[in-house]
Design an enzyme around this catalytic site. Structure first.
Site, mmCIF file in Angstrom:
data_model
loop_
_atom_site.group_PDB
_atom_site.id
_atom_site.type_symbol
_atom_site.label_atom_id
_atom_site.label_comp_id
_atom_site.label_asym_id
_atom_site.label_seq_id
_atom_site.Cartn_x
_atom_site.Cartn_y
_atom_site.Cartn_z
ATOM 1 N N GLY A 154 0.795 -1.223 0.000
ATOM 2 C CA GLY A 154 0.000 0.000 0.000
ATOM 3 C C GLY A 154 0.825 1.270 0.000
ATOM 4 N N GLY A 155 2.080 1.196 -0.484
ATOM 5 C CA GLY A 155 2.919 2.378 -0.561
ATOM 6 C C GLY A 155 3.647 2.720 0.729
ATOM 7 C CD GLU B 204 -0.026 -5.523 -7.298
ATOM 8 O OE1 GLU B 204 0.825 -4.625 -7.102
ATOM 9 O OE2 GLU B 204 -1.127 -5.538 -6.723
ATOM 10 N NE ARG C 133 -4.758 -8.321 -0.401
ATOM 11 C CZ ARG C 133 -4.925 -7.346 -1.279
ATOM 12 N NH1 ARG C 133 -5.927 -7.407 -2.140
ATOM 13 N NH2 ARG C 133 -4.108 -6.321 -1.330
#
Length: 662
Positions: free
Chosen positions: A167-168, A278, A300
């Site tokens: 999440g950065g 990703e 997930r």
């Protein structure tokens, strides 16, 4: 077909819990929801067949308390646990505890999650499997001098990343060697605070990066397929904002290379269930088969999974349930294909004009457009809690091609009506209308480069004020002698508040059914006014252009909230009640209200204190963010209506000021 389970527990909340309930119900599977104190009246609780209270509002005492979730599953006779996303969905210890209790975890094995859980180990594993990885360093040696030397060798700019991050968080871009050590220390602190792990890895920063990911699915029989790619490049601070499938500019050659790499990655960890590989992609020119690199795997279901469902016609939650029950993949690779194009926009209760500050509090009204699929986690009357992510819904469009799908998304965003709380709907509509994005020419830096334009506030229009006045005054066109007075035309003098500004207007009613709002920069003349319940329409000015609006009214502490939705925007306008002391004070700029639902951390003033305009009066905390309460003008503190440690609702009056003679 026989349901894969008779009953499952959903170890999550909000939108994803509602999403799982819908598929489970269609499949004939009963569901058990869990809820904290803050979620007692939430939508996912009402949708499920059963609901179990699991603790206090903080996630650490409820949704992150694995033993409580397992106990709830056992007590209700659930056979399996669906983790949703976030919370414990990628926690291998929770997976093992679920299985040790004799339950089925609807997701991958603990071993697969562990293999992909640390970015450095995952990159090593992917390199062994033949998956391209970004040049960099992901070793155990963490001495600052050594890491600085590695960064020099890799070549600036570089990206420092917490190895356990997501999440950065724990991520810093460094362009100048002189800034490396400070950025390293900052990334380590954030990695330790967020994940309990200060170790980092260093990667070459890809200029003009795009973020493209591949949806993969595996079963317990050795089968793995991909369901094509999604482009998630529209991000703000490494958080995805709008996603789409398929990726613009994708060619068959690049798709084959990228999906092949994704399937290799899933096979390398014996993956079962839904997962996402990703990739960071060179977006400086056309996509290339040698221009993408593995970034991470999410073990997930992803937030953006609906765009994949839209283009493939596959219900990914149904596949999750069937595979967890031991069934093989429902479709082979050759049976999967792409149909059309899809976008997803994440609708949040946040205020883009105020740095995307979470706008917690009551959602007075929520209505969606029919131009899109709307996966909501709240409904009208619900509260956006300060304890969790402030997502309201995901708005998903599908069209025959990219332009068609994007046009549908824009229409859906403009047709979404949320009253009572700020949202990012306008920001999303402007983003979807951005020329670079519309042309398919964008990278992950688009939002930050054009942030000022995307978050610019538009002054309230006289038309919105006029419609608010009509609705707030309860004007009835059918009333006898409408607009008639003995000596002059009827009029109403109004005081309205919008975006924190007080505006005074006069609404004049003409006997022939038209109206005029005056007092602004120019008068608004409304003819052929039509009022039908919550719908108000009129013809405007000499061109007689037609405007249509939906109006929602709600009583608030010191007056009436009037929410006006037209084809281009939603504006919440407040009509203070002159009989309310707080309302009069608000009109005069004499009150300090809670900017969001939260907890008062400190108060620095008491009744009788004299303060200057802009003086700090206290601090309120919500969503782990602190906001300073300031005096709107000089004055004396007439009353303090809150105390340190007190939970307060957004919009409630905290401090009232009065005039003070120097």
């Amino acid at each position: 077909m026989t349901p894969p389970f008779s009953k499952i527990l959903i170890a999550n909340r909000g939108e994803i819990a509602c999403r799982v309930v819908r598929t489970a119900r269609r499949m004939g599977v009963r569901t058990v929801a869990v809820y904290s104190d803050a979620d007692r009246q939430s939508l996912h609780v009402s949708l499920a067949d059963e609901a179990v209270h699991i603790g206090a509002s903080p996630a650490s005492e409820s949704y992150l308390a694995g033993h409580k979730l397992i106990a709830a599953a056992l007590a209700t006779g659930a056979e399996a646990v669906h983790p949703g996303y976030g919370f414990l969905s990628e926690n291998p210890g929770f997976v093992e505890a679920v299985e040790a209790a004799g339950l089925v975890f609807i997701g991958p094995s603990a071993a697969s999650i562990r293999a992909m859980g640390l970015k450095d180990a995952a990159k090593d594993l992917m390199a062994e499997a033949g998956v391209p990885i970004v040049p960099g360093y992901q070793g155990a040696k963490q001495d600052p001098d050594f890491l600085a030397a590695k960064a020099e060798r890799i070549g600036y700019p570089v990206l420092i990343k917490a190895r356990a991050g997501g999440g950065g968080k724990g991520m810093r871009r460094v362009d100048d060697p002189a800034d490396f050590r400070e950025a390293l220390a900052s990334a380590r602190r954030e990695g330790q605070a967020s994940f309990g792990d200060p170790q980092v890895l260093i990667e070459k920063y890809i200029l003009c990066p795009r973020h493209i990911e591949v949806q993969v699915f595996g079963d317990n029989h050795g089968n793995v397929v991909h369901l094509f790619e999604r482009d998630c490049s529209l991000q703000r601070r490494h958080q995805k904002v709008v996603e789409e499938a398929p990726a613009p500019g994708m060619t068959p050659e690049v798709r084959d290379a990228m999906t092949d790499a994704a399937v290799k990655a899933a096979r390398a960890v014996n993956y079962s269930g839904a997962g996402t590989i990703e990739f960071i992609v060179d977006g400086s020119g056309p996509l290339r088969a040698d221009g993408f690199w593995f970034m991470e795997m999410n073990t997930r279901l992803q937030v953006e999974h609906p765009v994949t469902e839209a283009i493939t016609g596959v219900d990914l939650v149904e596949w999750q349930l069937r595979i967890a029950a031991g069934q093989p993949l429902p479709l082979a690779q050759e049976a999967l294909s792409i149909s059309g194009h899809s976008f997803e926009a994440r609708l949040y209760a946040e205020d883009p004009a105020r740095g995307f500050l979470p706008a917690t509090g009551k959602v007075e009204h929520l209505a969606f457009s029919s131009h899109a699929r709307n996966d909501a986690g709240v409904c009208s009357g619900d509260h956006i809690s300060p304890f969790y992510d402030p997502m309201i819904a995901k708005i998903i469009s599908h069209g025959t091609d990219r332009r068609d799908a994007l046009d549908r998304l824009i229409l859906a965003l403009r047709g979404t009506h949320v009253a009572g709380t700020a949202t990012n709907a306008g920001f999303l509509a402007r983003l979807a209308s951005h020329k670079g994005f519309g042309d398919g020419k964008f990278d992950t830096g688009l939002i930050e480069r054009d942030l000022d334009g995307l978050t610019a506030t538009t002054p309230v229009s006289e038309i919105h004020l006029a419609i608010a006045a009509i609705a707030g005054l309860g004007i009835d066109l059918r009333a006898p002698r409408f607009g008639w007075r003995l000596w002059d035309e009827a009029f109403h003098d109004l005081r309205l508040v919008c975006d924190g500004e007080v505006v005074d207007r006069r609404l004049t009613l003409h006997s022939h059914g038209s109206m005029r709002l005056s007092g602004g920069r120019e008068d608004a003349v409304l003819g052929a006014v039509e009022i039908d319940g919550d719908d108000i329409a009129a013809r405007l000015g000499p061109t007689m252009s037609r405007v249509e609006a939906k109006v929602f009214l709600a009583r608030r502490q010191a007056g009436l909230l009037i929410s006006v939705s037209t084809s281009d925007m939603v504006r919440d306008i407040f009509m203070p009640d002159a009989r309310s002391g707080n309302g009069v004070a608000a009109d005069a700029g004499n009150v300090v209200t809670a900017p969001m639902t939260g907890v008062i951390i400190t108060l620095t003033v008491s009744e009788g204190d004299v303060v200057e305009g802009g003086a700090k009066l206290g601090i309120i905390e919500a969503m782990k963010m602190e906001t300073v309460l300031v005096a709107p003008r000089p004055g004396r503190v007439a009353s303090v209506k809150c105390a340190a440690g007190q939970a307060v609702e957004g919009g409630s009056v905290l401090i009232v000021l009065e005039e003070h003679a120097a």
